[in-house]
Design a protein around this motif. Structure first.
Motif, PDB file in Angstrom:
ATOM      1  N   LYS A 159       0.819  -1.209   0.000  1.00 38.71           N
ATOM      2  CA  LYS A 159       0.000   0.000   0.000  1.00 38.71           C
ATOM      3  C   LYS A 159       0.854   1.261   0.000  1.00 38.71           C
ATOM      4  N   LYS A 160       2.165   1.079   0.167  1.00 37.47           N
ATOM      5  CA  LYS A 160       3.089   2.207   0.169  1.00 37.47           C
ATOM      6  C   LYS A 160       4.176   1.956  -0.880  1.00 37.47           C
ATOM      7  N   THR A 161       4.610   3.020  -1.528  1.00 36.72           N
ATOM      8  CA  THR A 161       5.695   2.876  -2.494  1.00 36.72           C
ATOM      9  C   THR A 161       7.005   2.617  -1.750  1.00 36.72           C
ATOM     10  N   LYS A 162       7.971   2.085  -2.460  1.00 33.01           N
ATOM     11  CA  LYS A 162       9.277   1.834  -1.855  1.00 33.01           C
ATOM     12  C   LYS A 162       9.921   3.139  -1.415  1.00 33.01           C
ATOM     13  N   ARG A 163       9.703   4.196  -2.186  1.00 35.45           N
ATOM     14  CA  ARG A 163      10.264   5.510  -1.835  1.00 35.45           C
ATOM     15  C   ARG A 163       9.671   6.028  -0.529  1.00 35.45           C
ATOM     16  N   LEU A 164       8.358   5.857  -0.333  1.00 36.79           N
ATOM     17  CA  LEU A 164       7.733   6.289   0.911  1.00 36.79           C
ATOM     18  C   LEU A 164       8.234   5.445   2.081  1.00 36.79           C
ATOM     19  N   GLU A 165       8.371   4.145   1.892  1.00 30.56           N
ATOM     20  CA  GLU A 165       8.907   3.297   2.957  1.00 30.56           C
ATOM     21  C   GLU A 165      10.319   3.719   3.325  1.00 30.56           C
ATOM     22  N   ASP A 166      11.134   4.045   2.325  1.00 29.41           N
ATOM     23  CA  ASP A 166      12.501   4.520   2.598  1.00 29.41           C
ATOM     24  C   ASP A 166      12.482   5.814   3.398  1.00 29.41           C
ATOM     25  N   GLU A 167      11.577   6.717   3.067  1.00 32.31           N
ATOM     26  CA  GLU A 167      11.457   7.993   3.789  1.00 32.31           C
ATOM     27  C   GLU A 167      11.025   7.761   5.235  1.00 32.31           C
ATOM     28  N   ILE A 168      10.083   6.847   5.439  1.00 36.15           N
ATOM     29  CA  ILE A 168       9.623   6.529   6.794  1.00 36.15           C
ATOM     30  C   ILE A 168      10.771   5.946   7.612  1.00 36.15           C
ATOM     31  N   ILE A 169      11.516   5.009   7.036  1.00 32.81           N
ATOM     32  CA  ILE A 169      12.645   4.394   7.731  1.00 32.81           C
ATOM     33  C   ILE A 169      13.708   5.437   8.059  1.00 32.81           C
ATOM     34  N   HIS A 170      14.053   6.271   7.082  1.00 33.34           N
ATOM     35  CA  HIS A 170      15.079   7.300   7.293  1.00 33.34           C
ATOM     36  C   HIS A 170      14.695   8.244   8.429  1.00 33.34           C
ATOM     37  N   LEU A 171      13.449   8.671   8.439  1.00 35.09           N
ATOM     38  CA  LEU A 171      12.988   9.592   9.473  1.00 35.09           C
ATOM     39  C   LEU A 171      12.942   8.916  10.838  1.00 35.09           C
ATOM     40  N   SER A 172      12.465   7.679  10.885  1.00 36.48           N
ATOM     41  CA  SER A 172      12.314   7.004  12.177  1.00 36.48           C
ATOM     42  C   SER A 172      13.648   6.564  12.768  1.00 36.48           C
ATOM     43  N   ILE A 173      14.672   6.401  11.946  1.00 37.49           N
ATOM     44  CA  ILE A 173      16.002   6.071  12.477  1.00 37.49           C
ATOM     45  C   ILE A 173      16.595   7.291  13.179  1.00 37.49           C
ATOM     46  N   ASN A 174      16.281   8.477  12.670  1.00 39.08           N
ATOM     47  CA  ASN A 174      16.852   9.707  13.222  1.00 39.08           C
ATOM     48  C   ASN A 174      16.075  10.285  14.398  1.00 39.08           C
ATOM     49  N   CYS A 175      14.870   9.784  14.654  1.00 43.78           N
ATOM     50  CA  CYS A 175      14.100  10.233  15.816  1.00 43.78           C
ATOM     51  C   CYS A 175      13.212   9.081  16.285  1.00 43.78           C
ATOM     52  N   SER A 176      12.501   9.270  17.366  1.00 45.29           N
ATOM     53  CA  SER A 176      11.666   8.196  17.899  1.00 45.29           C
ATOM     54  C   SER A 176      10.475   7.916  16.981  1.00 45.29           C
ATOM     55  N   SER A 177       9.862   6.767  17.153  1.00 42.14           N
ATOM     56  CA  SER A 177       8.710   6.392  16.327  1.00 42.14           C
ATOM     57  C   SER A 177       7.521   7.322  16.557  1.00 42.14           C
ATOM     58  N   VAL A 231       7.641  10.574  17.431  1.00 42.82           N
ATOM     59  CA  VAL A 231       7.928  11.854  16.771  1.00 42.82           C
ATOM     60  C   VAL A 231       7.845  11.685  15.258  1.00 42.82           C
ATOM     61  N   ALA A 232       8.386  10.590  14.743  1.00 37.84           N
ATOM     62  CA  ALA A 232       8.320  10.331  13.298  1.00 37.84           C
ATOM     63  C   ALA A 232       6.879  10.230  12.838  1.00 37.84           C
ATOM     64  N   SER A 233       6.034   9.569  13.620  1.00 36.87           N
ATOM     65  CA  SER A 233       4.621   9.439  13.278  1.00 36.87           C
ATOM     66  C   SER A 233       3.941  10.803  13.209  1.00 36.87           C
ATOM     67  N   LYS A 234       4.234  11.675  14.167  1.00 33.13           N
ATOM     68  CA  LYS A 234       3.635  13.016  14.172  1.00 33.13           C
ATOM     69  C   LYS A 234       4.096  13.837  12.971  1.00 33.13           C
ATOM     70  N   ILE A 235       5.383  13.763  12.655  1.00 31.62           N
ATOM     71  CA  ILE A 235       5.916  14.512  11.504  1.00 31.62           C
ATOM     72  C   ILE A 235       5.293  14.004  10.211  1.00 31.62           C
ATOM     73  N   LEU A 236       5.217  12.687  10.065  1.00 31.11           N
ATOM     74  CA  LEU A 236       4.654  12.105   8.847  1.00 31.11           C
ATOM     75  C   LEU A 236       3.169  12.414   8.703  1.00 31.11           C
ATOM     76  N   LYS A 237       2.420  12.378   9.805  1.00 30.26           N
ATOM     77  CA  LYS A 237       0.981  12.704   9.745  1.00 30.26           C
ATOM     78  C   LYS A 237       0.766  14.149   9.327  1.00 30.26           C
ATOM     79  N   LYS A 238       1.651  15.024   9.766  1.00 33.45           N
ATOM     80  CA  LYS A 238       1.511  16.447   9.445  1.00 33.45           C
ATOM     81  C   LYS A 238       1.897  16.745   7.995  1.00 33.45           C
TER      82      LYS A 238
END
Length: 86
Positions: free
Chosen positions: A38-56, A58-65
């Motif tokens: 349901k997600k492109t590989k590029r979006l999954e890569d972006e989610i992983i990159h963001l969540s490695i650099n901050c907590s899950s 915080v990453a969830s809040k940033i991605l939702k926004k």
């Protein structure tokens, strides 16, 4: 991060008339998205990159926004799938 977009794909479906074939239907595949994903590989890569650099959380809040509604559990599942821990 990029803009929020929706991708609507119309895939071609092919049929096999060979009675010895184990598959009766075949669907067109795309390089940028995994099978039944349901997600492109590029979006999954972006989610992983963001969540490695901050907590899950915080990453969830940033991605939702900015990008997509992604829950903490989705982020943890992606991290586990790629052998990176939550």
């Amino acid at each position: 991060m990029g803009n929020k977009i929706f991708i609507i794909l119309h895939t071609r479906r092919m049929f096999c008339n060979n009675p010895d074939c184990s598959h009766t239907t075949f669907a067109e595949r795309f390089d940028f998205i995994a099978d039944k994903a349901k997600k492109t590989k590029r979006l999954e890569d972006e989610i992983i990159h963001l969540s490695i650099n901050c907590s899950s959380n915080v990453a969830s809040k940033i991605l939702k926004k900015n990008v997509e509604d992604v829950s903490k559990s989705t982020i943890c599942n992606l991290l586990k799938k790629r052998n990176t821990y939550c």
